[in-house]
Design an enzyme around this catalytic site. Structure first.
Site: not given
Ligand code: SD4
Length: 327
Positions: A77, A187, A205, A215-218, A238-239, A241
């Site tokens: 991850s 993450t 992450t 794609r970009v998360g948090d 975490t989780g 995003g």
């Protein structure tokens, strides 16, 4: 899995969502201290702890600490060995924030094993705070980073397996992330308070497995995946995003601490806000976890659903905390 989760989580009551009065007890440890998302990151904490114990800065501690899972091929991850996007490309997100409000982030960075180091360079050597994709890679290569293949045989096999059965849908990627979280590993967000009383944080992450390209998360978004205010404390997430971004999660946690909430209570309030915004039926299919650390060395965590853990290292030794959860 969906059904199991539904059965497990359907006991949510309205009372669980009602505002809770602030409780007081927060675990506290003398500084220095380092905390991370997820139990297996005791290894990362150990590396950060060496820096802190030797009198190093919180910034160097978090930078050193998160490099451990970044370089670990078995950690699917983060960094090297991270699960790829749906096209088979490993794309990495990372950010770092120091006690003076300096920030740096990279998003969708390919081929570089330590995105956190590139994020730190963005912070220290550029007039900007975020670099993405090709520009981030070019910046890294210009600054001496080596181009590497980050897709391990194990992660490539997992991707090929996924290709056989999975659909390209947002919920499928969320389900993949939830499966991964069941292994209690994901993450890394790390926060450290050093001997001089400064707090810094880092988050890194490979993001959601089999995500859409680009794609970009948090995690690399300051305020979402990580936030530090040296007068108050810091938080990281975490989780899923997409959900953390929606509520500016880590900033929200820090603001609650500013208003006197303990780290655990502050994390819980952010989770409650998310559930209120998304509604119970959506929220129960997700996972989001926050950890927080304040200026006194008090720390805490809270999860949306079960299974979230944090790793803590201080003079008192190494601890793993299982987070309470709302749903
Ligand atoms: C993301 N928040 O990219 C990351 C993934 C993660 O636990 O933290 N999973 O959405």
């Amino acid at each position: 899995m969906q059904r199991r989760r539904f059965l497990k989580l359907s006991s949510l009551s309205a009372a669980a969502l009602a505002a809770q009065p602030a409780a007081n007890a927060a675990p506290v440890a003398a500084k220095p201290i380092v905390v991370s998302t997820w139990a297996p990151n005791v290894k990362a904490n150990a590396a950060a702890w060496q820096v802190l114990q030797a009198g190093g800065t919180a910034l160097d501690a978090v930078h050193t600490g998160v490099q451990v899972p970044e370089a670990d091929p078995d950690d699917q991850s983060v960094g090297y060995g991270g699960l790829p996007d749906r096209d088979g490309k490993v794309t990495l997100d990372a950010c770092i924030m120091d006690h003076r409000g300096n920030i740096g982030a990279v998003m969708c960075l390919e081929h570089i094993m330590h995105p956190i180091s590139v994020a730190r360079l963005v912070m220290e050597k550029t007039p900007h705070v975020q670099l993405v994709g090709e520009g981030a890679l070019r910046f890294a290569l210009e600054n001496g980073f080596k181009k590497e293949n980050l897709l391990t045989a194990k992660s490539e096999a997992a991707w090929k397996e996924w290709l056989k059965t999975s659909k390209y849908s947002p919920m499928t990627t969320v389900e993949n992330l939830l499966e991964r979280i069941k292994d209690n590993h994901d993450t890394i967000g790390m926060l450290a308070l050093d001997a001089t009383g400064n707090i810094c944080g880092a988050c890194t992450t490979s993001g959601m497995a089999f995500k859409m390209a680009g794609r970009v998360g948090d995690s690399p978004i300051i305020g979402a995946g990580l936030y530090v205010d040296n007068e108050v404390g810091a938080a990281t997430a975490t989780g899923v995003g997409e959900e953390v971004v929606r509520i500016c999660g880590s900033h929200t946690v820090v603001e609650y601490m500013r208003h006197g909430y303990s780290p655990t209570e502050a994390c819980k309030e952010a989770v409650k806000r998310l559930v209120k915004m998304r509604g119970e039926s959506v929220a129960r299919q997700l996972q989001v976890g926050f950890i927080a650390l304040n200026k006194k060395g008090e720390y805490g965590c809270y999860g949306l659903t079960d299974q979230f853990t944090m790793a803590v290292r201080s003079q008192a030794g190494e601890t793993v905390v299982k987070a309470a959860h709302l749903l």
